[in-house]
Scaffold this motif. Sequence first.
Motif, PDB file in Angstrom:
ATOM      1  N   GLU A 121      -3.230   4.475  -5.879  1.00  0.00           N
ATOM      2  CA  GLU A 121      -3.626   5.878  -5.735  1.00  0.00           C
ATOM      3  C   GLU A 121      -2.936   6.763  -6.766  1.00  0.00           C
ATOM      4  O   GLU A 121      -3.547   7.700  -7.292  1.00  0.00           O
ATOM      5  CB  GLU A 121      -3.296   6.356  -4.323  1.00  0.00           C
ATOM      6  CG  GLU A 121      -4.119   5.666  -3.232  1.00  0.00           C
ATOM      7  CD  GLU A 121      -3.676   6.052  -1.843  1.00  0.00           C
ATOM      8  OE1 GLU A 121      -2.682   6.817  -1.722  1.00  0.00           O
ATOM      9  OE2 GLU A 121      -4.307   5.590  -0.859  1.00  0.00           O
ATOM     10  N   GLY A 136      -4.569   5.530 -10.294  1.00  0.00           N
ATOM     11  CA  GLY A 136      -6.013   5.369 -10.419  1.00  0.00           C
ATOM     12  C   GLY A 136      -6.405   3.997 -10.917  1.00  0.00           C
ATOM     13  O   GLY A 136      -7.534   3.781 -11.378  1.00  0.00           O
ATOM     14  N   GLU A 196      -7.043   0.194  -9.862  1.00  0.00           N
ATOM     15  CA  GLU A 196      -7.290  -0.672  -8.714  1.00  0.00           C
ATOM     16  C   GLU A 196      -6.935  -2.128  -8.993  1.00  0.00           C
ATOM     17  O   GLU A 196      -6.970  -2.961  -8.079  1.00  0.00           O
ATOM     18  CB  GLU A 196      -8.768  -0.585  -8.305  1.00  0.00           C
ATOM     19  CG  GLU A 196      -9.186   0.785  -7.807  1.00  0.00           C
ATOM     20  CD  GLU A 196      -8.490   1.161  -6.498  1.00  0.00           C
ATOM     21  OE1 GLU A 196      -8.241   0.245  -5.684  1.00  0.00           O
ATOM     22  OE2 GLU A 196      -8.189   2.342  -6.302  1.00  0.00           O
TER      23      GLU A 196
END
Length: 416
Positions: A101, A104, A106
């Motif tokens: 988070e 950004g 993943e």
Amino acid sequence: MPLNILGTALFEGTDKIPYFDAVVRAAPYVAATAAVKYWSRGPTNTWERKLHGKVYLVTGGTSGGMGTAVALEMARLGAQLIFLTRNIDEWSTEFVQDLRERTGNELLYMEQCDLGNLWEVRQFATRWLDNSPPRRLDGVLVMSGDMEPLGVPRFAPPVRKSSSDGLEMQIAVNFAGVFHLLDLLQPSFKAQPPDRDIRIIVTTCWTQVMGDVQVEDPLWQQQLYRSASKFCSSSKLQLGLTMMEYQRRLIADMQRVAEEKKNDRTGLNIKVVLVQPGTMRSNSLRRVLSNGSVLLLVVLYCVLLYPFLWLFTRSGNRGAQSVLYALNTPEFEEVNLKTTATKYVADCSVVKFARKEFEDAELQRKLYDNTRRDILALEKRMALKRNAKKPAKDKKEAEAKAKAKAKAKATPSSSK
């Protein structure tokens, strides 16, 4: 505000400025403190490159200190990171999710691999290599480490903490586990394309200058435990020496294959770098200074010593700068290399080794061979122990199942 003060000093004199004399008296001390802090914090890494699509294995990334700072920056630059952790639990899962988070990115994952357990290291390496075509791997960052409390002679002598394999914990985590992991991953490095810049970054500690080398007993299985610091410094020293030989073997193997297949691969796209990040306010430093005591941690570390530690040591983020330098600098790209030897980085620059053993290639070769020999022998002994326990475990499980089955038969079924 500054203009008002300056105007008052010029037109009305310094007597009109409140606390002017106190400020003048304190200024030299403040300036000296700022200068010391600026020096102790170390230089800042100025290199940066895009890491999108690159894959790295990371140990020590969940420490909350230097390792986390490095992982945060790498994730921000787009790298795919696989964190190797002792346990995968709720905390570690939340850590990775929070990092996703914040950045950004993943492409952050977690694999269980306890460096203090040689069997787990082999299991992870086997899973990683058991893939066709070979998985992409752009490097490994080893930022994990263990430093045990020193103990107080006569009052609280140091207590030897052992790994699951029976090795002293610092030797197991700092040396044997890391050596075993990198040694097993050699096929993965060699399978990468020749134009891929691969960096194996291993953090060390300045305490290695106080370590000893046990060539015939590299895992320190026959050494008496008199000092925790001796085992810690020696584990770092021996790891650095074996990494020198590791670099030579990678290059020699790649060049030998190139001669057989008649291609121009040199192996210089794989670079091993040792990084000394400096003295940091890390978990290890807190454990050593507090001697493992919560009371000493609060009183000695947090109250009495912290002002001096803040002044003379680095934060995890500042210690991460040398690691990021080793990861990003173009000096270690094949086209810019001046020598093929393992590099040693401190304060965001390449420096020379302090110990003469780093110039002794024959000692490094013997240490590497003996370490591999002793790890293999230890793995065999531990496998025999696991196999010996397995029949007893299977017997208990069979008895438990039989009892459950008999209990189920004895219980009358309910009528409809």
